[in-house]
Design an enzyme around this catalytic site. Structure first.
Site, mmCIF file in Angstrom:
data_model
loop_
_atom_site.group_PDB
_atom_site.id
_atom_site.type_symbol
_atom_site.label_atom_id
_atom_site.label_comp_id
_atom_site.label_asym_id
_atom_site.label_seq_id
_atom_site.Cartn_x
_atom_site.Cartn_y
_atom_site.Cartn_z
ATOM 1 N N GLY A 144 0.780 -1.243 0.000
ATOM 2 C CA GLY A 144 0.000 0.000 0.000
ATOM 3 C C GLY A 144 0.808 1.288 0.000
ATOM 4 N N TRP A 163 -9.881 13.676 -2.764
ATOM 5 C CA TRP A 163 -9.326 12.439 -3.328
ATOM 6 C C TRP A 163 -9.974 11.208 -2.706
ATOM 7 C CZ3 TRP A 163 -4.893 9.763 -0.609
ATOM 8 C CH2 TRP A 163 -4.451 8.637 -1.321
ATOM 9 N N ASP A 231 1.368 -2.310 -9.882
ATOM 10 C CA ASP A 231 2.734 -2.629 -9.448
ATOM 11 C C ASP A 231 2.925 -4.135 -9.307
ATOM 12 O OD1 ASP A 231 5.291 -1.690 -8.765
ATOM 13 O OD2 ASP A 231 4.884 -1.869 -6.632
ATOM 14 N N LYS A 271 4.241 -1.175 -13.709
ATOM 15 C CA LYS A 271 5.581 -1.758 -13.698
ATOM 16 C C LYS A 271 5.708 -2.789 -14.805
ATOM 17 C CE LYS A 271 6.763 -4.355 -10.096
ATOM 18 N NZ LYS A 271 7.166 -4.510 -8.689
#
Length: 689
Positions: A144, A163, A231, A271
């Site tokens: 996280g 957000w 990721d 990634k």
């Protein structure tokens, strides 16, 4: 100790730092930008996934070159080599410096990598700053740190943006997920579970189409998704020469999920590793049509010697209707077809794009080969004092430059997502991510004789005992007194457990060692005999109303065995007298389902619970009225057992079972029991030789 928010940091300068200016510039600017050609066209849909996989000669040459350099490390012990490269890492002091001066929430290497991406590229879309609101989606996100890093960046640079965020990852609370592919660190997730989505089957596996669609739907329900990060990776320890092939199917699923979630103008950061295979080439060609700007970037805090890079895709276009392509994209989603077929035929990808791909691949391949060579040379020249003096100076310069370049400042504790909880929490990590020995040694294990295997496993077991002091506890009985509390059942449903691959209730390396012994073909006959012998209940000096020895698991599927044992337990308890005691043998305490039942037994149904290292649990002084909760669980299990691909995975929130003295004691029980079991099996095998 820490700087107050808003206090400026000044760039640190050494008297001769100019000597390193060029090196610093190169370290902070490892990037490549694609240049879109207006003549490039996406192939017609009929050709998507119509051609077999293909290769580009230039990329194959680069792949061979990189694998040659990587193969030079095969005989190095991974612990020794990692220690050496950590000392050689120019960014090795960045995290320490950031912690001392900024002390951000949940600082990890991923935190610093994301912060670099955020500061190097304009990842916050213009629409977010104008409308002052944004939703971000984080795929394969555990533990996280991208989220806490984004929060820090927004508070420092865009504090007026409202957000919301949603994250998904392989569920660390689902025991069917393998520890090899999953990060089980839940320190942040544990406190923010309402923001995590594990899909329709609770696995969190994004390579399942239904899970992906559930995540897309929930993310879009929060508002305009203007940032998606991904990721994800897969353990390639046994296939270091095929990292891209192994991880490409996951990256495809991440990107397809992201493209469905993103709103116009949004940013995608994901990634990837090398850029040698058709799968990556095709995805990058697709992304160059869907985004205004596509970049490949290696943050300075990404370990220099690995292949990890990040694709930063900016300003998502709306001139292509993704819905038209979805049937084609779905056809290979999460299937083996994706690796066997190419998204686009090679002859439909322009030579000018292939040329850019080759330039990009050559650049990052050369960087990695250069670092591997330098690290090898440094290893052979460990007595060279000047060499060590230079790297020490560079590390100090890089850490200072990182703080100055990205203008890092502390934020107020109330601006953190968890308002300081993670700074104070000291939670045990049951899954330290490391691997022992060299690649060659791991490959040779399968070819060892039975005697050599036993010795190797004995050594591994001893290494775990010495390196993890929470394992060897030798009390005869560990007692817990029940804490009477109001409990409300909260059922979690999901994919039935075929087999236990992980657990939050045991030290992971120890459980992996147990599994290695259990499922080695050479040991199977001996292990099964040992299992059968374990049925005998040891003689104990306690008075019991009932003794229940649960059967060993001979079921093909674990969940069937688990629910059968639960039925036997319910029947036994209902037939016991008020105030009676139960000796429970062979009760599995690795799954959340069974641990939640044990929590109810020890805190609601019985006054006192004793844990023994031999696989025995003692439950003293039954309160029969309190069995109602267990009967409700039984009813729920009966209701779902005929539903396909659905089972009751838990009956209590993890925030109740996975904290405090109870949680610590269950871990003690499992660590001790499986340590003893491994020792007994290895002794039995040794005696049979």
């Amino acid at each position: 100790m820490f700087n107050k928010a808003g206090k400026p940091f000044y760039r640190h300068k050494f008297t001769d730092s100019e000597d390193f200016d060029e090196e610093l510039h190169d370290l902070f600017n490892k990037k490549y930008q694609f240049s879109f050609n207006g003549e490039w066209k996406l192939p017609e849909q009929e050709s998507w996934f119509s051609a077999p996989s293909w290769k580009v000669a230039g990329l194959e040459t680069l792949k061979s070159r990189l694998n040659f350099h990587k193969s030079q490390l095969n005989d190095f012990s991974i612990e020794e080599w990692s220690s050496h490269t950590r000392r050689r890492n120019p960014a090795g002091e960045v995290s320490w410096k950031v912690r001392c001066l900024v002390n951000p929430e949940f600082l990890t290497q991923a935190w610093t990598k994301f912060y670099e991406c955020a500061c190097t590229y304009s990842i916050i879309p213009l629409e977010a700053t104008e409308e002052k609101k944004m939703v971000s989606l984080h795929l394969c996100e555990a533990p996280g740190a991208f989220i806490t890093s984004l929060n820090h960046f927004l508070k420092q640079h865009n504090n007026n943006i409202q957000w919301k965020w949603l994250a998904s990852t392989l569920n660390p609370y689902y025991e069917g997920n393998s520890t090899s592919n999953m990060i089980s660190d839940d320190r942040f997730m544990f406190h923010t579970l309402e923001n995590w989505d594990f899909g329709v089957n609770s696995t969190g596996n994004i390579m399942n189409w239904e899970n992906s669609q559930a995540i897309v739907k929930r993310a879009k329900s929060l508002g305009k998704v203007l940032l998606v990060t991904a990721d994800g990776s897969i353990d390639c320890m046994q296939k270091p020469d095929a990292q891209e092939e192994v991880t490409s199917p996951l990256h495809y699923c991440e990107i397809v999920t992201a493209l469905q979630s993103l709103s116009k103008g949004g940013t995608l950061i994901f990634k990837l590793f090398t850029i040698f295979e058709h799968s990556t080439v095709c995805l990058l060609y697709l992304l160059n049509h869907l985004f205004q700007d596509v970049n490949i970037y290696k943050p300075i805090t990404s370990r220099q010697g690995n292949s990890e890079v990040y694709a930063i895709c900016l300003r998502y276009k709306d001139n292509i209707l993704l819905d038209e392509f979805l049937p084609r994209l779905k056809s290979t989603y999460g299937t083996e077809l994706y690796s066997n077929l190419a998204l686009f035929p090679l002859d439909m990808i322009p030579d000018s794009f292939i040329k850019q791909i080759e330039e990009c691949a050559y650049y990052f391949c050369s960087l990695q080969c250069h670092v591997i060579n330098n690290n090898l040379q440094a290893y052979l020249m460990q007595n060279n004092i000047a060499l060590h003096r230079d790297i020490k100076k560079i590390r100090a310069l890089v850490a200072a430059e990182f703080i100055w370049k990205y203008d890092l400042k502390p934020i107020h504790i109330n601006q953190e997502i968890l308002h300081g909880i993670l700074h104070e929490e000291n939670k045990t990590n049951n899954n330290p991510r490391y691997c022992r020995g060299s690649y060659t040694e791991r490959q040779l294990f399968t070819k060892m004789s039975l005697k050599e295997k036993v010795q190797s496993l004995y050594s591994s077991l001893q290494a775990e005992l010495f390196s993890n002091p929470i394992v060897p506890i030798n009390e005869s009985v560990r007692w817990m007194v029940g804490v009477k509390t109001e409990l409300k059942l909260k059922f979690t449903y999901g994919l039935p457990l075929e087999r236990i691959y992980s657990s939050k209730f045991i030290l992971t390396p120890l459980f992996k060692l147990y599994q290695q012994i259990l499922f080695d073909d050479d040991f199977k006959g001996i292990v099964n005999r040992n299992k059968d012998n374990a049925k005998d209940v040891p003689e104990l000096s306690f008075d019991f109303s009932k003794k229940l020895c649960l059967p060993c698991n001979h079921e093909v599927k674990y969940f069937l065995h688990e629910k059968k044992c639960f039925k036997l337990l319910i029947e036994t308890l209902n037939n016991m007298p008020e105030g009676g005691s139960l000796l429970l043998h062979n009760y599995n305490t690795l799954t959340h389902f069974n641990v939640s039942v044990l929590y109810i037994l020890s805190n609601i149904c019985f006054r006192k619970t004793g844990l023994l290292s031999c696989g025995v649990i003692i439950l003293q002084s039954l309160n029969k009225v309190s069995l109602e909760l267990l009967n409700l669980i039984d009813v729920e299990c009966e209701q779902v057992k005929n539903e396909q691909n659905k089972d009751v995975l838990n009956s209590l929130p993890v925030q109740i079972t996975n904290v405090g003295i109870f949680y610590d004691n269950v871990i003690f029980y499992n660590n001790t029991f499986y340590r003893n079991t491994c020792t007994d099996i290895l002794k039995t095998i040794e005696q049979s030789l």
